[in-house]
Enzyme design. Structure first.
Site: not given
Lengths: 402, 231
Positions: A245, A73, A276, A270, A166, A204, A70, A297, A307, A304, A242, A285
């Site tokens: 987080c 990225c 999640c 949470c 992808c 993603c 798409c 996110c 992804c 989450c 997690h 992340c």
């Protein structure tokens, strides 16, 4: 760390011309250091490695191929309000070919790609899934099959970086029913017998800092980072979301969001009950974050979706098939054409047991077996049928005596 | 009276203790397991996870201990007798169980009027009790494959990769819980539907009179009323 260790006027001028301060650049180098497991002491080295391009003119050649994607990225890399450090640094690399970012077009840029491939020694970044459908004709660029383009470019590359889910395992392009036959780059190259090492960077979209980390790691150390069994750099994908987080405390305290728009959501509790996938998704992340370290996110308030989970060599291992529906605790289970949640099946099993045992209980009552049970058989049915081979002849004798 | 007498030798004290541990651990594990799957009330996750992991280890150790003890402790060869044998021999299929499988199924489905003769347990019961330790160890394996401190160990990571990732492992662990719930429902039902004597002997060691049985001859020999009124 002292800033005078990294003095490269050319780079400094270049960064400043793009509105990036020296401070921002070094902060970025710190993120890169953390991602590849180096301490702050390595920041000057990283800065130097990035500056090689600006000072010596020896740019590390990079080809960015876009397959079925798409363009998210590329967006992740390019779409920022002010020039992003990552974008600038990527420009320090010699991005010889990129469908979206190259200034050139048509035959000239295809020729540039061909020259780079023939020269060798380049890093190949691939965004998007390889489409094997219709004998590779599902995706064609410049009158060539996408599959042939990828195979040709990967053959001579020093390393392939599968950029985004992808490219790693087909991602959402490979989600069922996958009519165009999308597969990940690693699986595709394996099927073609091409042995160029592959680094998988799922998610993603991909996090631009990860790309820089891998490239810098390669430029600094001359080798690719340590990879896990899914071909992902261990230091980026070694711990779950997690684990790191910012909402983890609420999880341990049992403070949860059960419904969007609720008081609990406003308190930042949470997101586990709203699906999640942090506990099973391996990625840094929460540490590196996104959009130039602005947020990510879960911090924004979205559970989450998992992804960055990947299974490059297994069909159906893409994150969409594995994690959908995103706001349920479990993935769906498919029995024939029936699609349901595991908890529904569990409840049906439990309900069936209650009904079956209750019915059986009434049967027992009717048969007069409650509470004393039925009378014992005099002899085993098999013994009666086979008196010559009887296991317990005494039971038969007794029967005969009566 | 169509029950075999319930003698202490059927369930010696040590096995009554392991059964108690199983009961308590199962209740805690299933309750906390449901909670961890979906926290249906607030403020309990830390305790639920701690208890789940603690009792998970308890039931695993208990299971292994129970198997080892089966080779050391004597138990009655069947109901209605004080004749003992090493417990594993009574746990595995006995001579008295041969050719009785179909009879038990027919009895359960009301296609056979009289109660089948058996060894210490009936055939379906034995299959279930032999499956339980296997399922418990498998449950422990999937559990440890999900628990962060052990999940990355090669032995567990291998299984997670084999089933296609943590999500699948989680679902297997979840479905296995339903297997245990179904087993427990059938177990509790069958143990008590023909009277509470089996539960009394299992939990409290209270003996109860009934028919006597000679395991060598495979035959009901008489009645030992033990003060219980004959019906």
């Amino acid at each position: 760390m002292t800033t005078h260790e990294v003095t490269a006027p050319a780079l400094t001028n270049m960064l400043e011309a793009r509105g990036v301060t020296r401070r921002q650049f070094l902060k970025f180098c710190g993120v890169v250091a953390a991602s590849i497991g180096l301490t702050e002491a390595a920041i000057p080295d990283i800065a130097r490695a990035l500056e090689i391009g600006a000072t010596s003119g020896k740019l590390a050649p990079v080809i960015w191929l876009e397959q079925s994607s798409c363009t998210g990225c590329t967006e992740s890399l390019a779409q920022v309000g002010s020039p992003d450090v990552a974008t600038v640094v990527l420009e320090l690399l010699s991005l010889n070919y990129s469908e979206t970012l190259s200034a050139g077009a048509g035959h000239s840029v295809e020729q540039a790609k061909e020259d780079t491939i023939n020269a060798g020694g380049y890093i190949l970044l691939i965004e998007g899934a390889v489409m094997e459908g219709w004998d590779g004709n599902a995706l064609r660029i410049a009158e060539e099959k996408g599959t042939d383009i990828v195979a040709h470019a990967a053959q001579n590359a020093v390393a392939v970086v599968a950029t985004g889910s992808c490219a790693v395992d087909g991602g959402f392009c490979a989600a069922k029913p996958n009519p165009a036959g999308a597969v990940g780059v690693q699986a595709f190259l394996k099927s073609r017998g091409i042995n160029t090492p592959v680094v998988n960077l799922p998610a993603c979209p991909v996090n631009p800092e990860w790309i820089i980390s891998v490239v810098v790691d390669y430029l600094l150390l001359g080798k690719l980072p340590d990879l896990d069994k899914y071909g992902r750099p261990v230091l980026i994908f070694g711990q779950t979301i997690h684990d790191n987080c910012p909402r983890r405390g609420h999880f341990e305290n049992g403070e949860f969001v059960y419904r969007f728009g609720s008081e609990e959501e406003a308190k930042g509790y949470c997101l586990y009950p709203v699906g999640c996938k942090g506990p099973q998704t391996y990625s840094n992340c929460p540490i590196v974050r996104w959009n130039d370290g602005a947020s990510w996110c879960v911090e924004y308030g979205a559970p989450c979706a998992g992804c960055s989970c990947a299974n490059p060599l297994k069909a159906g291992g893409n994150w969409v098939d594995v994690n959908a529906p995103f706001q349920k605790r479990h993935r769906v289970v498919k029995i024939g054409s029936w699609i349901t949640q595991p908890s529904t099946i569990g409840a049906i099993v439990g309900g069936f047991m209650v009904v079956a045992l209750t019915a059986h209980g009434f049967g027992m009552k009717l048969a007069g077996r409650v509470p004393s049970g039925a009378e014992f058989e005099k002899a085993r049915a098999w013994d009666v049928k086979h008196p010559d081979k009887a296991l317990f002849p005494k039971t038969l004798k007794k029967d005969g005596d009566e | 009276m169509a029950h075999l007498a319930h003698y202490k030798e059927a369930h010696p004290t040590v096995f009554r203790v392991t059964h108690w541990i199983n009961l308590i651990a199962m209740i805690v594990l299933i309750f906390t397991g449901f909670y961890i799957h979906f926290p249906f009330f607030a403020g309990f996750m830390g305790i639920a996870r701690g208890a789940h992991i603690f009792f998970g280890f308890i039931i695993l150790i208990n299971c292994i201990l129970r198997i080892i003890l089966a080779f050391m402790v004597d138990t009655a060869q069947s109901g209605g007798t004080r004749k003992v044998d090493k417990d594993y021999k009574n746990w595995l299929p006995q001579k008295q169980n041969r050719h009785q499988g179909l009879q038990w199924i027919k009895y359960y489905l009301f296609m056979k009027k009289d109660h089948p003769l058996s060894g210490k347990y009936g055939v379906p019961q034995k299959l279930a009790y032999l499956a339980v330790p296997v399922l418990l160890l498998f449950m422990g394996y999937t559990g440890l494959a999900l628990w962060a401190p052990t999940a990355d160990m090669a032995f567990f990571a291998w299984g997670t990769a084999l089933v296609g990732g943590i999500m699948n492992q989680r679902i297997i662990h979840y479905f296995m819980m339903w297997v245990f719930i179904a087993f427990t429902m059938i177990h509790v039902y069958l143990a008590n539907i023909e009277g509470f004597a089996p539960s009394k002997i299992m939990f409290f060691g209270t003996e109860h009179g009934g028919l006597t049985y000679d395991p060598d001859d495979g035959v009901v020999t008489g009645i030992d009323e033990m003060g219980h009124e004959k019906k």
